[in-house]
Design an enzyme around this catalytic site. Structure first.
Site, PDB file in Angstrom:
ATOM      1  N   GLY A   1      -0.534   0.430   0.417  1.00 41.68           N
ATOM      2  CA  GLY A   1      -0.914   1.643  -0.307  1.00 41.68           C
ATOM      3  C   GLY A   1      -1.510   1.426  -1.676  1.00 41.68           C
TER       4      GLY A   1
ATOM      5  CE  LYS B   1     -10.067  -3.601  -2.293  1.00 41.23           C
ATOM      6  NZ  LYS B   1      -9.258  -2.793  -1.339  1.00 41.23           N
TER       7      LYS B   1
ATOM      8  CG  ASP C   1     -10.179   0.554   0.016  1.00 41.49           C
ATOM      9  OD1 ASP C   1      -9.739   1.238   0.956  1.00 41.49           O
ATOM     10  OD2 ASP C   1      -9.982  -0.675  -0.083  1.00 41.49           O
TER      11      ASP C   1
ATOM     12  N   GLY D   1      -6.025  -7.078  -0.127  1.00 46.21           N
ATOM     13  CA  GLY D   1      -4.860  -7.687   0.509  1.00 46.21           C
ATOM     14  C   GLY D   1      -3.764  -8.011  -0.486  1.00 46.21           C
TER      15      GLY D   1
ATOM     16  NE  ARG E   1       2.546   3.815   3.482  1.00 39.45           N
ATOM     17  CZ  ARG E   1       1.979   2.613   3.434  1.00 39.45           C
ATOM     18  NH1 ARG E   1       2.737   1.537   3.267  1.00 39.45           N
ATOM     19  NH2 ARG E   1       0.687   2.473   3.566  1.00 39.45           N
TER      20      ARG E   1
END
Length: 228
Positions: free
Chosen positions: A15, A38, A56, A120, A181
């Site tokens: 996330g 990014k 993204d 990643g 989460r």
């Protein structure tokens, strides 16, 4: 002079992008000019014109409400949903650090707060065949401190502990942890928080609940994490 921070995940799909979007949103809504960057994005779809859409970047714009041009947000966009080093082997256009830095500096000139997201986890290979570049090399080249994003669920003690220990061994500065989460009242996840803090010595700065539309961190504290 812009202020910036680098978002490192404990792995793929924890996330990072979602949390980064909430961070940018919080800064933007507090009156700060916030941007996103990014170095490389993999697993992207093509638009009707056949061009790759940096998914993204779209996600961050949708969450945060910023109007930053997509083409400014990421210099390397790949279709295959694999690490950037393999995606570029399959598609061409391998990552070059000078290109990444140039794009980053351009964003920094335009925005006061820049949130940079990694690909990643910390051991993600960004390029390998033409030049060996790992995610930590991107962090070093851009001279950034980091925040660690982790899934709050089962297994996070191990992934947080190993990631934090590796980053410490490489002298990569980490300012704290953001749990994604997270389910308040869940005994395991609340214990995970305490155990990760105990094991790493890092503070959990905020917990992002499933579907949250706001980051549970005040804007002044969040802005204070970014460095010139």
């Amino acid at each position: 002079m812009s202020k910036k921070i680098f978002i490192v995940g404990t792995g793929t799909d924890v996330g990072k992008t979602y949390v980064a979007g909430l961070m940018v949103k919080k800064l933007q809504e507090s009156g700060r000019k916030a941007g996103y960057y990014k170095a490389a994005m993999s697993g992207n779809a093509r638009g009707e014109d056949g061009r790759l859409i940096p998914g993204d970047a779209v996600c961050v714009r949708d969450i945060s409400g910023i109007r930053q041009p997509l083409e400014q947000m990421c210099p390397y966009v790949y279709e295959h949903g694999v690490s950037p080093h393999l995606a570029s082997r399959l598609e061409g256009n391998p990552v070059r650090l000078d290109v990444v830095e140039k794009g980053f500096r351009e964003v920094c000139r335009e925005y006061d707060f820049v949130t940079v997201e990694g690909s990643g986890g910390i051991l993600c290979p960004v390029c390998f065949d033409e030049e060996e570049i790992w995610l930590e090399d991107v962090i070093a080249r851009l001279e950034l401190s980091c925040l660690l994003v982790a899934d709050a669920g089962l297994g996070t003690i191990n992934s947080v502990g190993l990631t934090a220990e590796y980053m410490r061994s490489r002298r990569i500065p980490v300012k704290g942890i953001l749990f994604n989460r997270f389910h308040a009242g869940n005994a395991m996840e609340e214990d995970n928080l305490r155990m990760c803090e105990h094991r790493t010595g890092l503070k959990v700065l905020a917990c992002v609940e499933e579907g949250a539309e706001e980051l549970a961190l005040d804007s002044e504290t969040l802005a204070g994490l970014y460095e010139e």
